[in-house]
Scaffold this active site. Sequence first.
Site, PDB file in Angstrom:
ATOM      1  N   ALA A  12       0.873  -1.213  -0.039  1.00 20.63           N
ATOM      2  CA  ALA A  12       0.086   0.081  -0.032  1.00 20.63           C
ATOM      3  C   ALA A  12       0.864   1.392  -0.144  1.00 20.63           C
ATOM      4  CB  ALA A  12      -0.867  -0.005   1.246  1.00 20.63           C
ATOM      5  N   GLU A  31       9.362   3.122   7.458  1.00 26.32           N
ATOM      6  CA  GLU A  31       8.709   1.636   7.882  1.00 26.32           C
ATOM      7  C   GLU A  31       9.544   1.191   9.040  1.00 26.32           C
ATOM      8  OE1 GLU A  31       7.735  -1.883   7.986  1.00 26.32           O
ATOM      9  OE2 GLU A  31       6.828  -0.638   6.405  1.00 26.32           O
ATOM     10  N   ARG A  98       4.863 -12.056  -2.994  1.00 25.23           N
ATOM     11  CA  ARG A  98       4.889 -10.613  -2.337  1.00 25.23           C
ATOM     12  C   ARG A  98       6.270  -9.768  -2.515  1.00 25.23           C
ATOM     13  NH1 ARG A  98       0.935  -8.521   0.994  1.00 25.23           N
ATOM     14  NH2 ARG A  98      -0.034 -10.254   0.713  1.00 25.23           N
ATOM     15  N   TYR A 201      -1.615 -22.217  -5.815  1.00 26.86           N
ATOM     16  CA  TYR A 201      -1.619 -21.574  -7.306  1.00 26.86           C
ATOM     17  C   TYR A 201       0.173 -21.619  -7.385  1.00 26.86           C
ATOM     18  CZ  TYR A 201      -1.396 -17.258  -4.455  1.00 26.86           C
ATOM     19  OH  TYR A 201      -1.075 -16.369  -3.213  1.00 26.86           O
ATOM     20  N   ASP A 277      -4.671  -1.652   4.105  1.00 28.26           N
ATOM     21  CA  ASP A 277      -5.183  -2.140   5.216  1.00 28.26           C
ATOM     22  C   ASP A 277      -5.195  -1.300   6.573  1.00 28.26           C
ATOM     23  OD1 ASP A 277      -5.312  -4.963   4.459  1.00 28.26           O
ATOM     24  OD2 ASP A 277      -3.593  -5.408   5.154  1.00 28.26           O
TER      25      ASP A 277
END
Length: 359
Positions: A12, A31, A98, A201, A277
Amino acid sequence: MTRAIVIGAGIAGLTTAVALSRTGVHCEIVERRTCPAGGGGLQLSPDATSVLQRLGLGTVLRDATRPRTRELRRWQDNSVIARTGLGSPDAPYCTMRRTTLVRALLAAVPGSVHFGRRCAGVIDHAGGVVARLDDGTALTGDIVVGADGLHSSVAAQLGTVPIRYSGHSVYRAVIPAGRAGRLAPSGVVVWLGPGQHCVAYPIDDGGSINLVFTVPAAVPPSAVREVETADVLRAYDNWHPAVRGLIALADRFDHHGLFDRAPLPAWHRGRVVLVGDAAHPMLPFVAQGAAQAIEDAAVLAGNPHDFARFEAERRPRVEPIAAAARDGAVEYHLPDGPAQRERDRRLAAGTRLASGALR
């Protein structure tokens, strides 16, 4: 030049910083982790991949896996309940690690990223907005974007809504596709069963398989922890050999609880706005968390000073998806019987369920 302070360097925050920078906004990113986030695989729907293409991140999509179908299967006999197509050449449906996406976004961010620094508070005043960090540093900007996830310190300043536990925890692993042989899925496969479900997957251009196994749990794990493969096999006793065979190929699994939060009364106040989120955490049952964060970034960058307009556009889009994800905790896990058979019949007919959870 507008100066933005982005709290959070996950998908995000980084996508928002890239999107804002494309409009001439200078971004500084804070962060709390000491290094970029890791994690397993993720799914990106066509709306999200279209945003990444417009932001000049087509390379990471070319290297992603593009599954063509999603199959819903029965837990015990592996029969196909429903099969749907995914994406198109111009707007692909992508699966990837990710970490791969985070690294590509980091490389595209022209501003500074401060790792290992925590936002201790935000002060909005007439001359601008100040983000105070835990080491005493004060960053000054024109806007602050809270992209710091479910446990957002920025969101806590806008209103307190308690985090809620879903009643489910999840086991995650990534395995080499070469180990799987005929068990390796070519697309996204979801097995639905009583009380739990699982997903597999391909990622890494088909070189790896991402595995996700949910289980009901009265008490969530206190933190992410590693567990033995035998624990997951016990949780999936009596499931089809295709499911148990994939479990057995993993060396270990990460285990953690699944949480979300009721909608916040507002996503913005003054010069502070929330995305991803931090604004609208959702359970992973419709695989939309990352995609909706990416969509947030594009809409916010379209008018980075009109937070009311951003929220007015995004809330009607996001909240039904978050509600469908929460409904999925029931719809995915129906016990075998009349309700389950009716669900499967509707899925086979291509009809959306009443909750919208299985789409």
